[in-house]
Write a protein that holds these residues in place. Sequence first.
Motif, PDB file in Angstrom:
ATOM      1  N   SER A   1      48.227  86.856  39.648  1.00  0.00           N
ATOM      2  CA  SER A   1      48.980  85.944  39.253  1.00  0.00           C
ATOM      3  C   SER A   1      48.709  84.394  39.454  1.00  0.00           C
ATOM      4  CB  SER A   1      50.650  86.009  39.544  1.00  0.00           C
ATOM      5  OG  SER A   1      50.583  86.049  41.094  1.00  0.00           O
ATOM      6  N   GLY A   2      48.053  83.985  40.675  1.00  0.00           N
ATOM      7  CA  GLY A   2      47.659  82.832  40.769  1.00  0.00           C
ATOM      8  C   GLY A   2      46.819  82.362  39.663  1.00  0.00           C
ATOM      9  N   LEU A   3      45.987  83.193  39.030  1.00  0.00           N
ATOM     10  CA  LEU A   3      44.934  82.644  38.140  1.00  0.00           C
ATOM     11  C   LEU A   3      45.558  82.695  36.737  1.00  0.00           C
ATOM     12  CD1 LEU A   3      41.799  84.828  39.606  1.00  0.00           C
ATOM     13  CD2 LEU A   3      42.869  82.303  40.150  1.00  0.00           C
ATOM     14  N   ALA A   4      46.742  82.934  36.602  1.00  0.00           N
ATOM     15  CA  ALA A   4      47.311  83.186  35.234  1.00  0.00           C
ATOM     16  C   ALA A   4      48.268  81.891  34.932  1.00  0.00           C
ATOM     17  CB  ALA A   4      47.855  84.536  35.036  1.00  0.00           C
TER      18      ALA A   4
ATOM     19  N   GLY B   1      54.028  80.464  43.538  1.00  0.00           N
ATOM     20  CA  GLY B   1      52.911  81.305  44.177  1.00  0.00           C
ATOM     21  C   GLY B   1      52.555  80.339  45.431  1.00  0.00           C
ATOM     22  N   ASN B   2      51.330  80.359  45.844  1.00  0.00           N
ATOM     23  CA  ASN B   2      50.878  79.939  46.956  1.00  0.00           C
ATOM     24  C   ASN B   2      51.051  78.452  46.947  1.00  0.00           C
ATOM     25  OD1 ASN B   2      49.831  81.987  48.339  1.00  0.00           O
ATOM     26  ND2 ASN B   2      47.931  82.129  47.005  1.00  0.00           N
ATOM     27  N   TYR B   3      50.965  77.806  46.016  1.00  0.00           N
ATOM     28  CA  TYR B   3      50.955  76.215  45.889  1.00  0.00           C
ATOM     29  C   TYR B   3      52.622  76.053  46.329  1.00  0.00           C
ATOM     30  CZ  TYR B   3      51.644  71.363  44.936  1.00  0.00           C
ATOM     31  OH  TYR B   3      51.902  70.002  45.068  1.00  0.00           O
TER      32      TYR B   3
ATOM     33  N   SER C   1      46.480  80.375  52.250  1.00  0.00           N
ATOM     34  CA  SER C   1      45.381  80.135  51.018  1.00  0.00           C
ATOM     35  C   SER C   1      45.133  78.698  51.129  1.00  0.00           C
ATOM     36  CB  SER C   1      46.277  80.180  49.585  1.00  0.00           C
ATOM     37  OG  SER C   1      47.364  79.059  49.490  1.00  0.00           O
ATOM     38  N   PHE C   2      44.092  78.258  50.469  1.00  0.00           N
ATOM     39  CA  PHE C   2      43.226  77.298  50.108  1.00  0.00           C
ATOM     40  C   PHE C   2      44.321  75.994  49.971  1.00  0.00           C
ATOM     41  CE2 PHE C   2      43.218  76.015  45.790  1.00  0.00           C
ATOM     42  CZ  PHE C   2      43.594  77.390  45.155  1.00  0.00           C
ATOM     43  N   LYS C   3      45.534  76.368  49.364  1.00  0.00           N
ATOM     44  CA  LYS C   3      46.205  75.244  48.600  1.00  0.00           C
ATOM     45  C   LYS C   3      46.817  74.297  49.454  1.00  0.00           C
ATOM     46  CE  LYS C   3      46.979  76.733  44.261  1.00  0.00           C
ATOM     47  NZ  LYS C   3      47.061  76.167  43.159  1.00  0.00           N
TER      48      LYS C   3
ATOM     49  N   VAL D   1      33.641  80.756  42.665  1.00  0.00           N
ATOM     50  CA  VAL D   1      35.066  80.345  43.116  1.00  0.00           C
ATOM     51  C   VAL D   1      35.941  80.873  41.538  1.00  0.00           C
ATOM     52  CG1 VAL D   1      36.353  78.308  43.083  1.00  0.00           C
ATOM     53  CG2 VAL D   1      33.997  78.015  43.504  1.00  0.00           C
ATOM     54  N   CYS D   2      37.275  81.558  42.174  1.00  0.00           N
ATOM     55  CA  CYS D   2      38.028  81.806  41.046  1.00  0.00           C
ATOM     56  C   CYS D   2      38.697  80.590  40.429  1.00  0.00           C
ATOM     57  CB  CYS D   2      38.890  82.761  41.534  1.00  0.00           C
ATOM     58  SG  CYS D   2      40.066  82.193  42.856  1.00  0.00           S
ATOM     59  N   CYS D   3      39.188  80.904  39.211  1.00  0.00           N
ATOM     60  CA  CYS D   3      39.948  79.750  38.612  1.00  0.00           C
ATOM     61  C   CYS D   3      41.150  80.154  37.832  1.00  0.00           C
ATOM     62  CB  CYS D   3      39.037  79.304  37.476  1.00  0.00           C
ATOM     63  SG  CYS D   3      39.426  77.997  36.420  1.00  0.00           S
ATOM     64  N   GLY D   4      42.086  79.296  38.257  1.00  0.00           N
ATOM     65  CA  GLY D   4      43.445  79.523  37.614  1.00  0.00           C
ATOM     66  C   GLY D   4      43.874  78.284  36.757  1.00  0.00           C
ATOM     67  N   GLY D   5      44.572  77.229  36.941  1.00  0.00           N
ATOM     68  CA  GLY D   5      44.487  75.999  36.398  1.00  0.00           C
ATOM     69  C   GLY D   5      43.148  75.340  36.594  1.00  0.00           C
ATOM     70  N   GLY D   6      42.487  75.396  37.524  1.00  0.00           N
ATOM     71  CA  GLY D   6      41.011  75.035  37.632  1.00  0.00           C
ATOM     72  C   GLY D   6      41.162  73.757  38.706  1.00  0.00           C
ATOM     73  N   GLY D   7      42.166  73.559  39.472  1.00  0.00           N
ATOM     74  CA  GLY D   7      42.047  72.762  40.547  1.00  0.00           C
ATOM     75  C   GLY D   7      40.967  72.921  41.593  1.00  0.00           C
ATOM     76  N   LEU D   8      40.982  73.981  42.029  1.00  0.00           N
ATOM     77  CA  LEU D   8      40.236  74.536  43.144  1.00  0.00           C
ATOM     78  C   LEU D   8      38.645  74.436  42.624  1.00  0.00           C
ATOM     79  CD1 LEU D   8      39.509  75.352  46.015  1.00  0.00           C
ATOM     80  CD2 LEU D   8      39.894  77.838  45.152  1.00  0.00           C
ATOM     81  N   LEU D   9      38.393  75.206  41.295  1.00  0.00           N
ATOM     82  CA  LEU D   9      37.161  75.085  41.076  1.00  0.00           C
ATOM     83  C   LEU D   9      36.639  73.653  40.787  1.00  0.00           C
ATOM     84  CD1 LEU D   9      34.637  76.579  39.842  1.00  0.00           C
ATOM     85  CD2 LEU D   9      35.980  76.799  37.616  1.00  0.00           C
TER      86      LEU D   9
ATOM     87  N   SER E   1      50.591  71.446  40.500  1.00  0.00           N
ATOM     88  CA  SER E   1      49.945  72.466  41.405  1.00  0.00           C
ATOM     89  C   SER E   1      48.400  72.657  41.094  1.00  0.00           C
ATOM     90  CB  SER E   1      50.669  73.895  41.285  1.00  0.00           C
ATOM     91  OG  SER E   1      50.740  74.239  39.985  1.00  0.00           O
ATOM     92  N   TYR E   2      47.955  72.081  40.063  1.00  0.00           N
ATOM     93  CA  TYR E   2      46.626  71.829  39.742  1.00  0.00           C
ATOM     94  C   TYR E   2      46.130  70.701  39.103  1.00  0.00           C
ATOM     95  CZ  TYR E   2      48.062  74.483  35.437  1.00  0.00           C
ATOM     96  OH  TYR E   2      48.638  74.771  34.204  1.00  0.00           O
ATOM     97  N   ASN E   3      47.028  70.219  38.202  1.00  0.00           N
ATOM     98  CA  ASN E   3      46.354  68.931  37.686  1.00  0.00           C
ATOM     99  C   ASN E   3      46.929  67.774  38.152  1.00  0.00           C
ATOM    100  OD1 ASN E   3      44.965  67.610  35.243  1.00  0.00           O
ATOM    101  ND2 ASN E   3      46.920  67.742  34.143  1.00  0.00           N
TER     102      ASN E   3
ATOM    103  N   THR F   1      40.018  83.238  48.193  1.00  0.00           N
ATOM    104  CA  THR F   1      40.747  82.090  48.162  1.00  0.00           C
ATOM    105  C   THR F   1      42.211  81.991  48.847  1.00  0.00           C
ATOM    106  OG1 THR F   1      41.577  82.464  46.155  1.00  0.00           O
ATOM    107  CG2 THR F   1      39.822  80.793  46.508  1.00  0.00           C
ATOM    108  N   GLY F   2      42.801  83.563  49.273  1.00  0.00           N
ATOM    109  CA  GLY F   2      44.123  83.671  49.551  1.00  0.00           C
ATOM    110  C   GLY F   2      44.322  85.100  50.043  1.00  0.00           C
ATOM    111  N   GLY F   3      45.323  85.252  51.071  1.00  0.00           N
ATOM    112  CA  GLY F   3      45.600  86.252  51.595  1.00  0.00           C
ATOM    113  C   GLY F   3      46.962  86.970  51.517  1.00  0.00           C
TER     114      GLY F   3
ATOM    115  N   SER G   1      44.475  87.304  43.286  1.00  0.00           N
ATOM    116  CA  SER G   1      43.570  86.155  42.855  1.00  0.00           C
ATOM    117  C   SER G   1      42.577  85.641  43.812  1.00  0.00           C
ATOM    118  CB  SER G   1      44.782  84.941  42.896  1.00  0.00           C
ATOM    119  OG  SER G   1      45.716  85.171  42.258  1.00  0.00           O
ATOM    120  N   GLY G   2      42.721  85.884  44.986  1.00  0.00           N
ATOM    121  CA  GLY G   2      41.684  85.732  46.014  1.00  0.00           C
ATOM    122  C   GLY G   2      40.599  86.355  45.938  1.00  0.00           C
ATOM    123  N   SER G   3      40.492  87.617  45.268  1.00  0.00           N
ATOM    124  CA  SER G   3      39.233  88.716  45.366  1.00  0.00           C
ATOM    125  C   SER G   3      38.568  88.424  44.009  1.00  0.00           C
ATOM    126  CB  SER G   3      40.003  89.944  45.278  1.00  0.00           C
ATOM    127  OG  SER G   3      40.992  90.302  46.259  1.00  0.00           O
TER     128      SER G   3
END
Length: 300
Positions: free
Chosen positions: A213-216, A86-88, A61-63, A158-166, A129-131, A286-288, A260-262
Amino acid sequence: MGEVSADAVTLDMLREARETVRSSPLGVIDTPMIAWSQTTLPLSISCNIHIKLENMQRTGSFKIRGVANQFARRPAGGRFVTMSAGNYGKSFAYALKHFGSKGKVVMPETAPENRSILIQEDNMTFLHSYNDLDLIAGHASLGMEVLEVMPEPDVVVVCCGGGGLLAGVAAAIKLSGCSETKIYGVEPEGACTMYKSLIEKKPVGMDSKSIASGLAPPFAGRLPYELCQRYVEGIVLVSDEEIEAAVSTLYRSGLVVEPSGSAAFAAIVNNKIPELEGKDVVCILTGGNIGKAELMNFQD
Ligand SMILES: Cc1ncc(COP(=O)(O)O)c(C=O)c1O
């Protein structure tokens, strides 16, 4: 983290982070960005879509991008701790092992935010992991890479969980001068903290639930929220069923992508992103990291 504001994120800083990530001993790769072939991934809208294959990234993943920049900017030999199931957590553990550092990955992301304070007292540096400014700057390298292939995209999804990537991708693209590019975030309907935050004009939390779960996570990050408010066009929502179908479609096209990646792909194929007709569009996968059993659950 301290009170870092969105003003701290500058183009110079993101360029420096991009070089740090590119030359990281963790072996972060420039992931391929490929033209979406209508024959393998049929789509009702006619536009030029490129998909960025971050599911092929080291650790899946991008993490690892953000983690590479976080570790590069912390003292060597430090002791680190984070909260992530998760991925982080996976990228963090990979970095610890690589640098021979001591650290812990504890608790699921649904743990209350104030637990991190208890952990910090244990003489360890807490990495969020995101902030986190350095993490977001590292993630921004993904946006820089997109522009190397497509210098002025019309739309980036771009998908968004905590929003770090976006936040990182949006800042990279806008600060690089692409003022016309529209950047959309995608969240699950049951975990739409950034969507709510942009409406309420402050970072908010909710009882998040999604198969992605990565987006939640339970809260939108404060710094990600500020950057999204500044640089993101809007957030669109997808259902868990749409995410499941996207995982399945991508798999049938030869791409192993986790739920999450989809999500960004799900938003595009379900016509959630406005005005795509004839546009140059980038969709980030974003992740596989998905096991065979979970993947098979999604096949019809
Ligand atoms: C595959 C994947 N995509 C997207 C995200 C969301 O990232 P962020 O929390 O930076 O919004 C995550 C977070 O864990 C993830 O694992």
